[in-house]
Scaffold this motif. Structure first.
Motif, short mmCIF file in Angstrom:
data_model
loop_
_atom_site.label_atom_id
_atom_site.label_comp_id
_atom_site.label_asym_id
_atom_site.label_seq_id
_atom_site.Cartn_x
_atom_site.Cartn_y
_atom_site.Cartn_z
N GLY A 329 -6.59 -9.84 -1.99
CA GLY A 329 -5.25 -9.29 -2.07
C GLY A 329 -4.93 -8.48 -0.82
N ASN A 330 -4.51 -7.25 -1.03
CA ASN A 330 -4.20 -6.36 0.10
C ASN A 330 -5.36 -5.46 0.48
OD1 ASN A 330 -1.54 -7.28 0.43
ND2 ASN A 330 -0.81 -5.94 -1.19
N SER A 331 -6.51 -5.67 -0.15
CA SER A 331 -7.67 -4.82 0.09
C SER A 331 -8.68 -5.54 0.98
CB SER A 331 -8.34 -4.45 -1.23
OG SER A 331 -9.46 -3.63 -1.02
N VAL A 332 -9.17 -4.85 2.00
CA VAL A 332 -10.14 -5.41 2.94
C VAL A 332 -11.34 -4.49 3.01
CG1 VAL A 332 -10.59 -6.00 5.36
CG2 VAL A 332 -8.39 -6.57 4.33
N ILE A 333 -12.54 -5.07 3.04
CA ILE A 333 -13.74 -4.25 3.22
C ILE A 333 -14.50 -4.71 4.46
CG2 ILE A 333 -13.98 -3.75 0.78
CD1 ILE A 333 -16.34 -5.70 0.71
N ILE A 334 -15.07 -3.76 5.14
CA ILE A 334 -15.96 -4.02 6.28
C ILE A 334 -17.35 -3.61 5.83
CG2 ILE A 334 -16.50 -3.45 8.67
CD1 ILE A 334 -13.50 -2.75 9.02
N PHE A 335 -18.34 -4.48 6.06
CA PHE A 335 -19.69 -4.20 5.55
C PHE A 335 -20.74 -4.43 6.62
CE2 PHE A 335 -18.51 -8.55 4.45
CZ PHE A 335 -19.61 -9.30 4.87
N ARG A 336 -21.90 -3.79 6.40
CA ARG A 336 -23.08 -4.02 7.24
C ARG A 336 -24.25 -4.34 6.35
NH1 ARG A 336 -23.08 1.12 11.37
NH2 ARG A 336 -20.99 0.86 12.25
N GLN A 337 -24.95 -5.44 6.69
CA GLN A 337 -26.07 -5.89 5.87
C GLN A 337 -25.73 -5.84 4.37
OE1 GLN A 337 -26.98 -3.57 8.55
NE2 GLN A 337 -27.38 -5.40 9.76
N GLY A 338 -24.51 -6.22 4.05
CA GLY A 338 -24.08 -6.31 2.66
C GLY A 338 -23.59 -5.03 2.05
N GLU A 339 -23.65 -3.90 2.76
CA GLU A 339 -23.23 -2.62 2.23
C GLU A 339 -21.86 -2.24 2.82
OE1 GLU A 339 -24.80 -0.98 -0.13
OE2 GLU A 339 -26.40 -2.51 -0.15
N THR A 340 -20.92 -1.89 1.93
CA THR A 340 -19.57 -1.55 2.38
C THR A 340 -19.57 -0.25 3.18
OG1 THR A 340 -18.58 -2.64 0.47
CG2 THR A 340 -17.22 -1.02 1.62
N VAL A 341 -18.92 -0.29 4.35
CA VAL A 341 -18.81 0.92 5.18
C VAL A 341 -17.35 1.38 5.30
CG1 VAL A 341 -20.93 0.52 6.48
CG2 VAL A 341 -18.79 -0.46 7.30
N ARG A 342 -16.41 0.46 5.07
CA ARG A 342 -15.00 0.83 5.10
C ARG A 342 -14.22 -0.02 4.10
NH1 ARG A 342 -12.12 2.81 10.65
NH2 ARG A 342 -13.95 3.38 11.88
N LYS A 343 -13.19 0.58 3.54
CA LYS A 343 -12.26 -0.15 2.68
C LYS A 343 -10.85 0.24 3.10
CE LYS A 343 -11.20 -1.23 -2.14
NZ LYS A 343 -11.58 -1.02 -3.56
N LEU A 344 -10.02 -0.78 3.37
CA LEU A 344 -8.68 -0.52 3.88
C LEU A 344 -7.65 -1.31 3.07
CD1 LEU A 344 -10.71 -1.25 6.59
CD2 LEU A 344 -8.84 -0.02 7.67
N GLU A 345 -6.41 -0.86 3.16
CA GLU A 345 -5.30 -1.55 2.51
C GLU A 345 -4.39 -2.14 3.59
OE1 GLU A 345 -4.95 -2.05 -0.79
OE2 GLU A 345 -6.91 -1.05 -1.00
N ILE A 346 -3.94 -3.37 3.36
CA ILE A 346 -3.00 -4.02 4.27
C ILE A 346 -1.58 -3.76 3.77
CG2 ILE A 346 -2.24 -6.22 5.25
CD1 ILE A 346 -5.05 -7.29 4.64
N GLU A 347 -0.73 -3.32 4.67
CA GLU A 347 0.66 -3.06 4.29
C GLU A 347 1.58 -4.05 5.00
OE1 GLU A 347 1.79 0.95 4.96
OE2 GLU A 347 0.15 1.81 3.75
N ASN A 348 2.35 -4.77 4.19
CA ASN A 348 3.34 -5.73 4.70
C ASN A 348 2.73 -6.79 5.61
OD1 ASN A 348 5.47 -4.24 3.43
ND2 ASN A 348 5.44 -2.80 5.16
N GLY A 349 1.51 -7.18 5.28
CA GLY A 349 0.85 -8.24 6.04
C GLY A 349 0.44 -7.85 7.44
N ASP A 350 0.43 -6.56 7.74
CA ASP A 350 0.09 -6.08 9.08
C ASP A 350 -1.42 -5.78 9.16
OD1 ASP A 350 -0.14 -4.93 11.54
OD2 ASP A 350 1.35 -3.36 11.21
N PHE A 351 -2.12 -6.52 10.00
CA PHE A 351 -3.58 -6.36 10.12
C PHE A 351 -3.97 -5.41 11.26
CE2 PHE A 351 -3.63 -9.91 7.33
CZ PHE A 351 -4.88 -9.97 6.75
N THR A 352 -3.02 -4.72 11.84
CA THR A 352 -3.31 -3.86 12.99
C THR A 352 -4.39 -2.83 12.66
OG1 THR A 352 -1.05 -4.11 13.78
CG2 THR A 352 -2.33 -2.28 14.68
N ALA A 353 -4.24 -2.15 11.51
CA ALA A 353 -5.21 -1.12 11.14
C ALA A 353 -6.58 -1.73 10.84
CB ALA A 353 -4.70 -0.35 9.92
N VAL A 354 -6.57 -2.93 10.26
CA VAL A 354 -7.83 -3.61 9.95
C VAL A 354 -8.55 -3.97 11.25
CG1 VAL A 354 -8.85 -5.70 8.98
CG2 VAL A 354 -7.04 -4.50 7.74
N ASP A 355 -7.82 -4.56 12.19
CA ASP A 355 -8.44 -4.93 13.46
C ASP A 355 -8.96 -3.70 14.20
OD1 ASP A 355 -7.96 -7.60 13.06
OD2 ASP A 355 -6.14 -7.66 14.26
#
Length: 365
Positions: A329-355
């Motif tokens: 959905g609008n939720s993105v996680i960044i992980f290392r070796q399978g462990e989540t280190v960040r969780k972010l929300e996408i607003e209006n399809g904008d991936f700028t914050a995720v990138d």
């Protein structure tokens, strides 16, 4: 890592670039060819793109030189190039002579169409004086008529004809006493490409530039090139490679890099593991890989990056990765070796914050 068949070694250098060795104990180098005519107004842009190709793993860039204006522009480009530049010349030996006066790192000619023996000698003598190697390039379109007749009457295969053509050209250089040679024999057929290079490598100790010519569009070209290059590289044949695609120089370099990595001929650097996507799609894998591929491959890091489309299985399937990204959905996680280190929300399809967040995590590795 497999040991290359021992060949002579030639060295490419230019006014401001690093030296690149081909053959001997040197690592297999990657080449590409510029796709557009040289124009004065584009030189700055081309210089920037050459830097980008270098970051992706390219070692050598070849340019077509059809006229004297192109020769002069290539000389200007070479003055500040971080990579050695090669002039690809047909028919007019004066173009080769001009490039040899201007710091070009290597000349690619077909002696069969460059003119009389005197013209070939003039090019070879200047190349010898300047310490510039020459590549003899042979393909199906440059087989002499008498050798081609032997193919048509069944006395030679096309692969043997390519070798005999190359051997005839090598004899010209041997007679002159010029040894700084690289040879290429290319066909659009995988079988012919592999066969002719095997035969030549069994007879000569000259470094080989290997590749499938006119390999086709991205997918078909990658398939043909991978099969042919892996077969030869696994036997220690090939000192420098070019993947010829009806696509960008960047994709030629990335493909060659992946082939060399998987063949054990090159340090891997960044490895990208990405899922193909399915009906459980939760994260735009394709879009993320398109945005990040060249940037990742340009990094001087020995890491694995996982880009997974399913948040349920993604972290688990990518747990071997140094860093990974997935989402739903609008939720993105960044992980290392399978462990989540960040969780972010996408607003209006904008991936700028995720990138941005992904880039920050990369810098920490």
């Amino acid at each position: 890592m497999d040991v290359l068949k021992k060949t002579r070694k030639v060295t490419l250098s230019g006014p401001s670039c690093k030296k690149v060795e081909i053959g001997g104990d040197a690592p297999v180098s990657i080449q590409t060819m510029w796709k557009e005519p040289l124009k004065e107004e584009n030189l700055s842009s081309i210089s920037s793109k050459i830097e980008g190709l270098q970051a992706l793993g390219c070692d050598i860039v070849r340019f077509a030189v059809p006229d004297m204006e192109s020769a002069d522009l290539l000389i200007k480009l070479a003055a500040d190039s971080p990579l050695p530049l090669v002039a690809d010349i047909h028919f007019d030996h004066k173009l080769a002579l001009r490039c040899l006066d201007g710091g070009i790192a290597k000349i690619r000619i077909n002696p069969g169409n460059i003119g009389s023996l005197d013209k070939v000698k003039a090019v070879v003598e200047k190349a010898s004086d300047k310490g510039v190697p020459i590549r003899i390039g042979v393909n199906s379109g440059s087989i002499p008529r008498d050798i081609l007749a032997s193919v048509e009457n069944g006395n030679l295969s096309r692969a043997q004809a390519l070798v005999e053509t190359a051997a005839r050209e090598v004899a010209v250089f041997d007679e002159i006493g010029f040894n700084d040679l690289v040879v290429s024999m290319k066909a659009s057929s995988v079988e012919e490409t592999v066969s002719c290079n095997r035969i030549f490598a069994s007879r000569f100790n000259i470094p080989l530039h290997i590749g499938v010519t006119e390999a086709g569009p991205l997918i078909g070209g990658i398939v043909k090139s991978t099969i042919a290059l892996n077969a030869l590289l696994s036997e220690g044949i090939g000192s420098t490679v070019r993947v010829s695609l009806s696509d960008s120089p960047e994709n030629e370099v990335v493909t060659a890099r992946e082939i060399l990595t998987e063949s054990g001929k090159r340090r891997s650097g960044v490895r990208i593991v990405s899922c193909p996507r399915c009906g459980r799609l939760g994260f735009d894998v394709h879009g993320f890989v398109r945005r990040w591929q060249n940037r990742l491959y340009s990094m001087d890091k020995d890491i694995t990056v996982a880009v997974m489309g399913c948040v349920v299985n993604g972290p688990g399937e990518g747990k071997h990765a140094d860093i990974g990204i997935t989402g739903a959905g609008n939720s993105v996680i960044i992980f290392r070796q399978g462990e989540t280190v960040r969780k972010l929300e996408i607003e209006n399809g904008d991936f700028t914050a995720v990138d941005k967040a992904f880039g920050e995590e990369l810098e920490l590795l």
